[in-house]
Design a protein around this motif. Structure first.
Motif, short mmCIF file in Angstrom:
data_model
loop_
_atom_site.label_atom_id
_atom_site.label_comp_id
_atom_site.label_asym_id
_atom_site.label_seq_id
_atom_site.Cartn_x
_atom_site.Cartn_y
_atom_site.Cartn_z
N ALA A 110 0.83 -1.20 0.00
CA ALA A 110 0.00 0.00 0.00
C ALA A 110 0.87 1.25 0.00
O ALA A 110 0.61 2.20 -0.74
CB ALA A 110 -0.92 0.00 1.22
N ALA A 111 1.92 1.25 0.82
CA ALA A 111 2.80 2.41 0.88
C ALA A 111 3.56 2.61 -0.44
O ALA A 111 3.72 3.74 -0.90
CB ALA A 111 3.79 2.26 2.04
N LEU A 112 4.01 1.52 -1.04
CA LEU A 112 4.71 1.63 -2.32
C LEU A 112 3.83 2.30 -3.37
O LEU A 112 4.28 3.19 -4.11
CB LEU A 112 5.17 0.26 -2.81
CG LEU A 112 6.36 -0.34 -2.07
CD1 LEU A 112 6.48 -1.83 -2.37
CD2 LEU A 112 7.63 0.40 -2.45
N GLU A 113 2.58 1.87 -3.44
CA GLU A 113 1.67 2.47 -4.42
C GLU A 113 1.41 3.94 -4.09
O GLU A 113 1.37 4.79 -4.98
CB GLU A 113 0.35 1.69 -4.48
CG GLU A 113 -0.59 2.17 -5.55
CD GLU A 113 -0.02 2.09 -6.96
OE1 GLU A 113 -0.47 2.89 -7.81
OE2 GLU A 113 0.85 1.24 -7.23
N SER A 114 1.24 4.26 -2.82
CA SER A 114 1.01 5.65 -2.43
C SER A 114 2.22 6.52 -2.73
O SER A 114 2.07 7.67 -3.15
CB SER A 114 0.65 5.74 -0.95
OG SER A 114 -0.64 5.21 -0.76
N PHE A 115 3.41 6.00 -2.54
CA PHE A 115 4.61 6.74 -2.89
C PHE A 115 4.64 7.03 -4.39
O PHE A 115 4.98 8.13 -4.82
CB PHE A 115 5.88 5.98 -2.47
CG PHE A 115 6.42 6.41 -1.14
CD1 PHE A 115 7.50 7.28 -1.04
CD2 PHE A 115 5.86 5.93 0.04
CE1 PHE A 115 8.00 7.67 0.19
CE2 PHE A 115 6.35 6.31 1.28
CZ PHE A 115 7.43 7.19 1.35
N ARG A 116 4.27 6.03 -5.20
CA ARG A 116 4.23 6.25 -6.66
C ARG A 116 3.24 7.34 -7.03
O ARG A 116 3.55 8.24 -7.82
CB ARG A 116 3.87 4.95 -7.39
CG ARG A 116 5.01 3.96 -7.50
CD ARG A 116 4.67 2.80 -8.43
NE ARG A 116 3.81 1.80 -7.81
CZ ARG A 116 4.25 0.78 -7.09
NH1 ARG A 116 5.54 0.60 -6.89
NH2 ARG A 116 3.40 -0.09 -6.57
N VAL A 117 2.06 7.28 -6.45
CA VAL A 117 1.03 8.28 -6.74
C VAL A 117 1.48 9.66 -6.28
O VAL A 117 1.41 10.64 -7.03
CB VAL A 117 -0.32 7.89 -6.07
CG1 VAL A 117 -1.33 9.03 -6.16
CG2 VAL A 117 -0.88 6.63 -6.70
N ALA A 118 1.96 9.75 -5.05
CA ALA A 118 2.38 11.04 -4.50
C ALA A 118 3.54 11.64 -5.29
O ALA A 118 3.54 12.84 -5.58
CB ALA A 118 2.75 10.89 -3.02
N GLU A 119 4.51 10.82 -5.64
CA GLU A 119 5.66 11.33 -6.39
C GLU A 119 5.22 11.88 -7.75
O GLU A 119 5.68 12.94 -8.19
CB GLU A 119 6.72 10.25 -6.56
CG GLU A 119 8.00 10.77 -7.18
CD GLU A 119 9.12 9.77 -7.13
OE1 GLU A 119 10.27 10.21 -7.01
OE2 GLU A 119 8.85 8.55 -7.20
N ARG A 120 4.30 11.17 -8.41
CA ARG A 120 3.79 11.64 -9.71
C ARG A 120 3.13 13.01 -9.53
O ARG A 120 3.40 13.94 -10.28
CB ARG A 120 2.81 10.64 -10.30
CG ARG A 120 2.14 11.13 -11.59
CD ARG A 120 1.11 10.15 -12.14
NE ARG A 120 0.11 9.70 -11.21
CZ ARG A 120 -1.00 10.38 -10.86
NH1 ARG A 120 -1.23 11.57 -11.38
NH2 ARG A 120 -1.86 9.87 -10.02
N VAL A 121 2.27 13.14 -8.53
CA VAL A 121 1.56 14.40 -8.31
C VAL A 121 2.53 15.51 -7.92
O VAL A 121 2.43 16.64 -8.43
CB VAL A 121 0.46 14.22 -7.24
CG1 VAL A 121 -0.14 15.56 -6.85
CG2 VAL A 121 -0.61 13.27 -7.74
N LEU A 122 3.48 15.22 -7.05
CA LEU A 122 4.44 16.24 -6.64
C LEU A 122 5.29 16.70 -7.82
O LEU A 122 5.58 17.90 -7.95
CB LEU A 122 5.31 15.71 -5.50
CG LEU A 122 4.57 15.49 -4.18
CD1 LEU A 122 5.44 14.70 -3.20
CD2 LEU A 122 4.10 16.81 -3.57
N ASN A 123 5.66 15.77 -8.70
CA ASN A 123 6.39 16.15 -9.91
C ASN A 123 5.53 17.01 -10.83
O ASN A 123 6.02 17.97 -11.43
CB ASN A 123 6.90 14.91 -10.65
CG ASN A 123 8.06 14.25 -9.94
OD1 ASN A 123 8.77 14.88 -9.15
ND2 ASN A 123 8.26 12.97 -10.20
N GLU A 124 4.25 16.67 -10.95
CA GLU A 124 3.33 17.49 -11.75
C GLU A 124 3.23 18.90 -11.18
O GLU A 124 3.26 19.88 -11.93
CB GLU A 124 1.93 16.86 -11.80
CG GLU A 124 1.84 15.61 -12.63
CD GLU A 124 0.50 14.88 -12.47
OE1 GLU A 124 -0.38 15.37 -11.72
OE2 GLU A 124 0.35 13.81 -13.09
N LEU A 125 3.09 19.00 -9.87
CA LEU A 125 3.00 20.31 -9.23
C LEU A 125 4.27 21.12 -9.43
O LEU A 125 4.21 22.33 -9.68
CB LEU A 125 2.70 20.15 -7.73
CG LEU A 125 1.28 19.72 -7.38
CD1 LEU A 125 1.18 19.36 -5.91
CD2 LEU A 125 0.29 20.81 -7.74
#
Length: 143
Positions: A110-125
């Motif tokens: 669960a944490a691995l997937e959340s890290f992937r999602v968060a990193e994508r969003v933070l890079n977009e921002l």
């Protein structure tokens, strides 16, 4: 104005402040007649009655929400709330720490997937702030 209408209007204001007016407007406009009552419920209850309470600040609520969405494996909502966390003043380090905490209590997958999602969003921002020539905090590691 009824109590429910007051909660809805208060929730709509907070929801727009946290998630952005464009996102909220898209969500409401895309809601079918069938789904509209759920959008109204979420706006009035989650945003108008819970997010408006004085007991926790918005930064804390954002970090808690990221952890709960990780636990529930709700990645679309997680992405939306990563943006909201940045809007609420959470740093990249705080988001990282909250998600790291989930690895212990929710499990590594669960944490691995959340890290992937968060990193994508933070890079977009970060890209958006570079494109706009502004700094919205997504690139900052610590406040």
């Amino acid at each position: 104005m009824t109590g429910n209408e007051e909660s809805y209007q208060r929730g709509l204001k907070i929801r727009r402040e946290v998630l952005g007016g464009a996102h909220v407007d898209r969500s409401l406009a895309a809601a079918s007649e069938f789904a509209r009552p759920l959008q109204e419920y979420v706006t009035a209850t989650a945003w108008g009655q819970i997010w408006s309470r004085p007991g926790l600040d918005r930064r804390t609520r954002s970090l808690l929400t990221l952890a709960m969405l990780t636990a529930l494996n709700r990645n679309h909502e997680l992405a939306v709330h990563v943006r909201g966390a940045v809007t609420n003043g959470c740093t990249v380090d705080e988001i990282q720490e909250a998600l790291l905490q989930t690895a212990v209590y929710c499990g590594a997958p669960a944490a691995l997937e959340s890290f992937r999602v968060a990193e994508r969003v933070l890079n977009e921002l970060a890209a958006e702030s570079t494109d706009n020539g502004t700094e919205n905090g997504a690139g900052s590691r610590d406040a």
